[in-house]
Enzyme design. Structure first.
Site, mmCIF file in Angstrom:
data_model
loop_
_atom_site.group_PDB
_atom_site.id
_atom_site.type_symbol
_atom_site.label_atom_id
_atom_site.label_comp_id
_atom_site.label_asym_id
_atom_site.label_seq_id
_atom_site.Cartn_x
_atom_site.Cartn_y
_atom_site.Cartn_z
ATOM 1 C CD GLU A 196 -2.598 1.265 2.599
ATOM 2 O OE1 GLU A 196 -2.775 2.396 3.091
ATOM 3 O OE2 GLU A 196 -2.972 0.213 3.150
ATOM 4 C CB CYS B 291 -3.537 5.250 4.146
ATOM 5 S SG CYS B 291 -4.571 4.039 4.980
#
Length: 525
Positions: free
Chosen positions: A253, A290
């Protein structure tokens, strides 16, 4: 505490207080190549013990219990290293324990093995069919690279570790330098949980240091890796994983802008509420999520102006905060300066330095028509911290031009009017359009906050993630498994889940028909 042997010349690993910038204590030392080799080799040697499903599930539940039992110390240590605060970390610890228990339930159920049996059929057309039986097996040692912004839920005891262990993969965690003491403490708790469940403690190992992370991804016994962090760091590891003599899956990620589109009708109907929600979302956790909304498309005109006035008032009320560490702080300030220097960019509430090591939240504004220019590309990439970009659009064509230039994202959010939510005014087409950009589409609400459920998907097109799998929710176990089919294999040689008498009591698909299981998998091991 992580079972790491270190050499005399190893560099020290310090715990640092982000509120003062001062060192707290020396926690351990960076792992030399020999230390990484020892950790991976020990983890690989413990892999066979994880074949016991009952012990595997018990381990995960015991880990949750030990983390909760030592909650005061865990939370205090994490707060001292991250400045995230007790309330936030209390919730994160609860999420971490929930993840561990959820994966224990997955092991109990056994459905993750996805067992399919097709018995031999000599009369099958166009040709006789052999006996075929498929299950899933663990890949092997998993390398987990801990995240800075979640010292529990995405670090040593986090979702990558929990899902890999549930799949039957031992784990070597490369601890994040921002919270080494937390990493050592939680690693010790996981190892203690393994021992209580009758497993070797080496099913979990922890290593520290940049060079250790490089050595880990290159180790021949590492079979897969999970990463949460920057595009630059993640891409370097991804490339290293792909160029090994035997390439391995790298589930990274890397970064996400998480665009938001506010339609003209939504701005007219509830612009003030949208502005208030946006201010709370992009400043949550000092903007260090995020899933922070980093680009918001807002219509020009009176309704859009009212939304921005409310957003301005709300953003000014956000108190200054300390970021996770000095490197993140400097990157945030540099990112804001870079964006403010671009033509046409203004700052109704200017983000920047506060007193001491604090930073101020704020937002930037720019005409949406400028985002298509290469010179303004920085505005379409994540700036980690409490800032977002408001792009004012004057037409659907401008909206489409912005969306067409965006990279992949974890989330995309639409704020629609009541009529649009009921299917009017091309709203379904908008949902389909943003579905191409992200792994999670929200209609209303805000993307910060990720529910840990079986239906969750936390991933998206590159650079949001490097693989199509989720890192949140029980489906994350899929990253650490591979299917194996057995053809015409005698019953005595088959894995238990593939035998006709189904000793593990699993739900299976046999000759095209679903068969319910008895849920006996973990009980029988």
């Amino acid at each position: 505490m992580g079972g790491l042997a270190v050499t005399a010349a190893a560099e020290p690993v310090w715990s640092v207080d982000p509120r003062t910038g001062k060192r707290r204590e020396q926690v351990t030392a960076e792992a030399a190549p020999a230390d990484v080799d020892a950790a991976v080799t020990a983890a690989a040697g413990a892999a066979s013990a994880l074949a016991d499903l009952a012990a595997r599930a018990a381990f995960l539940r015991t880990a949750a219990e030990l983390l909760e039992g030592d909650a005061e110390r865990v939370i205090a240590t994490a707060d001292a290293e991250t400045a995230l605060g007790t309330p936030r970390l209390t919730g994160e610890l609860a999420r971490t324990a929930h993840q561990l228990r959820s994966f224990a339930d997955v092991v109990d159920d056994g459905a993750f093995l996805d067992v399919v049996i097709d018995h031999a059929d000599p009369a099958a057309a166009p040709a006789p069919r052999p006996d075929l039986r498929r299950t899933k097996v663990p890949l092997g040692v998993a390398a987990v690279y801990a995240a800075s912004n979640f010292p529990l839920a995405f670090s040593v005891p986090g979702g990558d570790t929990a899902s890999a262990l549930a799949a039957g993969c031992p784990v070597v965690v490369k601890a994040h330098p921002g919270h080494p003491a937390t990493s050592e403490l939680t690693g010790a708790l996981l190892r203690r949980a393994a021992a209580r469940a009758g497993l070797p403690q080496d099913v979990v190992r922890v290593v520290h240091g940049f060079d250790a992370g490089v050595a880990l991804i290159r180790h021949p016994l590492v079979a897969a890796a999970g990463f949460t962090g920057s595009v630059r760091g993640g891409r370097a590891l991804y490339d290293a994983a792909a160029t090994r003599p035997r390439p391995i899956p790298f589930h990274g990620e890397l970064g996400s802008l998480n665009p938001v589109l506010v339609t003209e009708a939504a701005a007219a109907e509830r612009g003030q509420d949208i502005a208030t929600g946006l201010a709370a979302s992009f400043t949550l956790g000092a903007g260090q999520f995020c899933t922070k909304p980093g680009l918001v498309l807002v219509p020009e005109g009176t309704d859009g102006d009212r939304l921005l006035i409310t957003l301005t008032d709300a953003a000014r009320e956000v108190p200054p905060r300390v970021l996770l560490d000095s490197r993140i702080r400097e990157a945030f300030l540099a990112g804001v300066r870079e964006r403010l220097a671009l033509p046409g960019v203004t700052a109704p509430v200017e983000p920047g330095e506060g007193e001491g090591l604090d930073v101020r939240a704020g937002f930037l504004s720019v005409p949406a028509s400028l985002l298509a220019a290469d010179s303004h590309a920085a505005l379409t990439h994540e700036c980690f911290g409490p800032v977002t970009v408001i792009a004012r659009y004057g037409s659907p064509d401008e909206v489409e031009a912005v969306l067409a230039g965006l990279p992949g994202n974890l989330t995309a959010t639409l704020h629609l009017s009541t009529a649009e939510r009921e299917g009017g005014h091309g709203a379904a087409e908008l949902v389909a359009r943003v579905s191409a950009l992200a792994g999670r589409v929200l209609v209303g609400g805000w993307p910060t906050g990720v529910a840990v459920t079986p239906a969750q998907h936390h991933g998206g097109p590159y650079p949001a993630t490097t693989s199509p799998y989720t890192s949140v929710g029980t489906a994350a176990i899929e990253r650490w498994l591979r299917p194996v089919a057995y053809q015409d294999t005698p019953a005595a040689l088959l894995p238990p889940e593939l035998r006709d008498d189904n000793p593990l009591g699993l739900a299976r698909r046999v000759d095209g028909r679903r068969e319910a299981g008895s849920g006996a998998a973990a009980r029988l091991g």
